[in-house]
Design a protein around this motif. Structure first.
Motif, short mmCIF file in Angstrom:
data_model
loop_
_atom_site.label_atom_id
_atom_site.label_comp_id
_atom_site.label_asym_id
_atom_site.label_seq_id
_atom_site.Cartn_x
_atom_site.Cartn_y
_atom_site.Cartn_z
N ILE A 29 -15.82 -38.01 15.07
CA ILE A 29 -15.30 -36.65 15.24
C ILE A 29 -16.16 -35.87 16.24
O ILE A 29 -15.64 -35.21 17.13
N LEU A 30 -17.49 -36.02 16.12
CA LEU A 30 -18.36 -35.26 17.02
C LEU A 30 -18.17 -35.70 18.47
O LEU A 30 -18.13 -34.87 19.37
N VAL A 31 -18.04 -37.02 18.67
CA VAL A 31 -17.83 -37.52 20.04
C VAL A 31 -16.53 -36.93 20.61
O VAL A 31 -16.51 -36.42 21.73
N SER A 32 -15.47 -36.96 19.80
CA SER A 32 -14.19 -36.43 20.28
C SER A 32 -14.29 -34.94 20.56
O SER A 32 -13.78 -34.46 21.58
N LEU A 33 -14.96 -34.22 19.66
CA LEU A 33 -15.07 -32.77 19.85
C LEU A 33 -15.86 -32.44 21.12
O LEU A 33 -15.50 -31.52 21.85
N ARG A 34 -16.90 -33.24 21.39
CA ARG A 34 -17.67 -32.97 22.60
C ARG A 34 -16.79 -33.18 23.83
O ARG A 34 -16.80 -32.39 24.76
N ARG A 35 -16.02 -34.26 23.81
CA ARG A 35 -15.12 -34.53 24.94
C ARG A 35 -14.13 -33.38 25.12
O ARG A 35 -13.90 -32.90 26.23
N VAL A 36 -13.53 -32.96 24.00
CA VAL A 36 -12.55 -31.89 24.07
C VAL A 36 -13.16 -30.63 24.66
O VAL A 36 -12.61 -30.01 25.57
N LEU A 44 -16.59 -39.28 32.39
CA LEU A 44 -16.09 -38.38 33.42
C LEU A 44 -14.57 -38.46 33.49
O LEU A 44 -13.87 -37.44 33.57
N ALA A 45 -14.04 -39.70 33.45
CA ALA A 45 -12.59 -39.88 33.55
C ALA A 45 -11.89 -39.14 32.41
O ALA A 45 -10.87 -38.46 32.63
N LYS A 46 -12.45 -39.25 31.20
CA LYS A 46 -11.82 -38.58 30.06
C LYS A 46 -11.89 -37.07 30.21
O LYS A 46 -10.91 -36.36 29.94
N ASN A 47 -13.05 -36.58 30.67
CA ASN A 47 -13.18 -35.13 30.86
C ASN A 47 -12.18 -34.61 31.88
O ASN A 47 -11.57 -33.57 31.68
N VAL A 48 -12.02 -35.35 32.99
CA VAL A 48 -11.08 -34.92 34.02
C VAL A 48 -9.66 -34.89 33.44
O VAL A 48 -8.91 -33.92 33.62
N PHE A 49 -9.32 -35.93 32.71
CA PHE A 49 -7.97 -36.02 32.13
C PHE A 49 -7.71 -34.85 31.17
O PHE A 49 -6.67 -34.18 31.24
N ILE A 50 -8.68 -34.57 30.30
CA ILE A 50 -8.52 -33.46 29.34
C ILE A 50 -8.45 -32.13 30.09
O ILE A 50 -7.67 -31.25 29.75
N ALA A 51 -9.27 -32.02 31.14
CA ALA A 51 -9.27 -30.78 31.92
C ALA A 51 -7.91 -30.51 32.54
O ALA A 51 -7.44 -29.37 32.57
N MET A 82 -4.79 -33.02 22.00
CA MET A 82 -3.82 -34.10 22.12
C MET A 82 -4.28 -35.14 23.14
O MET A 82 -4.20 -36.34 22.91
N PHE A 83 -4.82 -34.64 24.26
CA PHE A 83 -5.16 -35.57 25.34
C PHE A 83 -6.44 -36.33 25.06
O PHE A 83 -6.62 -37.42 25.59
N VAL A 84 -7.32 -35.77 24.22
CA VAL A 84 -8.52 -36.55 23.90
C VAL A 84 -8.10 -37.78 23.09
O VAL A 84 -8.59 -38.89 23.31
N VAL A 85 -7.14 -37.58 22.19
CA VAL A 85 -6.66 -38.73 21.42
C VAL A 85 -6.05 -39.76 22.36
O VAL A 85 -6.32 -40.96 22.26
N GLY A 86 -5.26 -39.29 23.32
CA GLY A 86 -4.65 -40.19 24.30
C GLY A 86 -5.70 -40.90 25.13
O GLY A 86 -5.66 -42.11 25.32
N ALA A 87 -6.70 -40.13 25.60
CA ALA A 87 -7.73 -40.71 26.46
C ALA A 87 -8.51 -41.79 25.70
O ALA A 87 -8.89 -42.80 26.27
N GLU A 88 -8.71 -41.55 24.41
CA GLU A 88 -9.49 -42.52 23.63
C GLU A 88 -8.67 -43.76 23.28
O GLU A 88 -9.23 -44.82 23.02
N LEU A 89 -7.36 -43.63 23.27
CA LEU A 89 -6.53 -44.82 23.04
C LEU A 89 -6.61 -45.75 24.24
O LEU A 89 -6.31 -46.92 24.17
N SER A 95 -15.84 -45.15 21.18
CA SER A 95 -16.12 -44.14 20.16
C SER A 95 -15.04 -43.07 20.21
O SER A 95 -14.25 -43.01 21.14
N GLY A 96 -15.04 -42.24 19.19
CA GLY A 96 -14.06 -41.16 19.13
C GLY A 96 -12.98 -41.46 18.11
O GLY A 96 -12.77 -42.61 17.74
N ILE A 97 -12.33 -40.40 17.66
CA ILE A 97 -11.36 -40.53 16.59
C ILE A 97 -10.14 -41.34 17.05
O ILE A 97 -9.56 -42.12 16.29
#
Lengths: 264, 270
Positions: free
Chosen positions: A65-72, A128-135, A197-204, A209-211
């Motif tokens: 959860i913490l990893v995902s929250l940080r990304r978000v 970085l890729a995940k952050n860009v995608f969420i952004a 929503m996109f953090v879940v997608g990015a992590e799939l 790590s991440g939810i």
């Protein structure tokens, strides 16, 4: 006396709202009892609960959860702040709006997920890729709502500001931003919801790590209890985020209305 | 004299309009020139940034040799089926909750809680449960279409003007007739907004569905193929195609919405 009656009605409403979840749980348990499906496909609700408790106990869940929250939060801060700045400029200057507006509208036609392969090719698979995608996901609602709010500041406020000789920063902080605040807050809430929503997608998409990853690996290993536990967790966090921002919104809106009312 | 002035205003408007169009084309044009320049100078690897010509050639060969149109058709079919399933059920639930306060109290809390789960999050579970051909993709797409349609239908039905309902009851409209003649027509603008949002959501989620659920045909599948073979030109072709079709779909549903709305003359009524 009358308060009692309304209290009782609210109780009845609450109970009605619990009807569907309770029926669903009973149906779920009933389906399990029929033993039509293997426990790779269907596990009892109690198993999901115990998995949730187990994952929370080992600390695995908290880490994910913490990893995902940080990304978000990182992606959200990047996307929402750039969206805010752009929306502000577009709302303040008609020529900026004319140049950038159609371009952003055209980009918006591309679903956020379509950028993912390109982001991976350019930035690789790391954070970085995940952050860009969420952004990117957080960016659009913020641009749109900030622009809407800023461009629809009532003319009489602007005239009043001119009379008082408010300029630049002062004009922005005393007139434009307060008046656009409700719309900006709506933008923030939508933006955060999409980021989640996109953090879940990015992590799939592949990470360790991440939810979203927890659910993905649960699927790979046919641990359906982990998948459902993940669903419950992302739903709960989404719900809390939305409720929190709605609470802030309501507080600010009350303040906003009272100020307007005070001025008549 | 008067006519002349009128004409001048009209021509100025056209000139302004042209200016506006050119203004909006300026940025894409500049970006295109910068793109061509950077690509031709070789500052960035062609793998990351292929030249516009390469992308165009990739587009052509994809249409002529790699069945790009079949991929597009597969994606469109998925979106349309998912959209229809999602909007029809969303319309039904929204109407039901809008008509009956008891139904609202029973279903709304569950609906709002489930809505907080990001649609993407359902993918692993849906794939495990319904691993049959097109079913998981369509379920995911219809779920994305379902939420906005339910919310907007509900809002539209709840906000039907009291005068209409009174007039209807005076005229003895009841049941199906009341819904068909009064409630749905006055909720229509909101329902159309719901359908427009639903289509956008369906289109966006379709990409995710094609990425995460194995399919042999689809634009998303094509973009993924471009990624795994490090073919950036193919990825860009996919992004361009998907943006273009998304745009066309938006224009179609917005025009349709306007036509339906005008047919009812809602603005003159109120």
């Amino acid at each position: 006396m009358s308060k009692n009656i309304t209290d009782r009605y609210q109780w009845k409403d609450r109970l009605l709202g619990l009807l569907v979840p309770v029926l669903l749980l009973i149906a779920w348990q009933g389906l399990v009892n029929l033993k039509l499906y293997s426990d790779l496909i269907l596990v009892p609700p109690t198993k999901v609960l115990s998995t949730l408790v187990y994952l929370a106990g080992t600390g695995e869940l908290t880490t994910h959860i913490l990893v995902s929250l940080r990304r978000v939060l990182t992606g959200f801060l990047f996307g929402a702040s750039s969206g805010f700045v752009l929306g502000l400029f577009m709302g303040l200057s008609e020529s900026t709006n004319r140049t950038l507006g159609p371009f952003i509208k055209a980009l918006k036609q591309v679903p956020e997920f379509a950028w993912m392969p390109m982001i991976i090719l350019v930035f690789g698979m790391d954070e970085l890729a995940k952050n860009v995608f969420i952004a990117i996901g957080a960016f659009y609602p913020m641009v749109y709502n900030t622009y809407q709010g800023v461009s629809s500041v009532p003319n009489k406020y602007q005239e009043l500001a001119r009379v008082f000789d408010f300029k630049n920063i002062r004009f922005l902080s005393k007139v434009i931003l307060p008046s656009a605040l409700p719309s900006i807050l709506t933008g923030l809430r939508l933006s955060l919801g999409l980021s989640w929503m996109f953090v879940v997608g990015a992590e799939l998409f592949g990470t360790d790590s991440g939810i979203g990853y927890m659910m993905y690996s649960g699927r790979e290993m046919f641990q359906i209890d982990v998948v459902i536990a993940g669903l419950v967790v992302i739903g709960a966090i989404g719900f809390i985020m939305n409720a929190l921002l709605k609470m802030i919104e309501n507080k600010v809106l009350v303040w906003n209305v009272s100020v307007e009312g005070g001025k008549g | 004299m008067y006519l002349l002035k009128e004409e001048r205003v009209k021509s100025m408007n056209i000139r302004n309009q042209i200016k506006l169009r050119i203004g909006s084309l300026a940025l894409p044009l500049v970006l295109f020139i910068v793109w061509q320049f950077i690509a031709s100078q070789g500052y960035i690897l062609a793998m990351i940034l292929p030249s516009p010509a390469t992308v165009f050639n990739t587009l052509i060969t994809n249409i002529t040799q790699h069945d790009l149109l079949l991929h597009v058709a597969a994606s469109l079919k998925r979106v349309i089926v998912g959209f229809l399933v999602g909007t029809v059920s969303g319309f039904a639930l929204g109407l039901f909750m809008g008509l009956s306060r008891t139904a609202e109290k029973i279903f709304a809390p569950t609906f709002h809680v489930i809505r907080q789960v990001p649609v993407i999050g359902w993918i692993p579970l849906i794939v495990m449960w319904f691993a049959i051909a097109e079913v998981p993709q369509i379920i995911i797409i219809s779920l994305a279409a379902f939420y906005p349609m339910t919310l907007n239908t509900f809002a539209g039905v709840r906000n039907v003007r009291k005068e209409y309902l009174e007039l209807a009851s005076v005229n003895g409209y009841k049941g199906i007739k009341l819904i068909r003649k009064i409630i749905v027509p006055s909720a229509l603008p909101s329902i159309i907004t719901g359908a427009t949002l639903s289509l956008g959501m369906s289109w966006g989620i379709m990409m995710a569905a094609e990425f995460f659920i194995d399919t042999s045909y689809g634009i998303g599948t094509r973009i993924q193929a471009g990624r795994s073979s490090f073919n950036m030109a193919l990825v860009l072709v996919g992004i361009f195609t998907i943006g273009l079709i998304g745009y066309v779909l938006t224009v179609i549903i917005e025009t349709l919405g306007r036509v339906v709305n005008q047919g009812r003359d809602v603005n003159k009524e109120i």
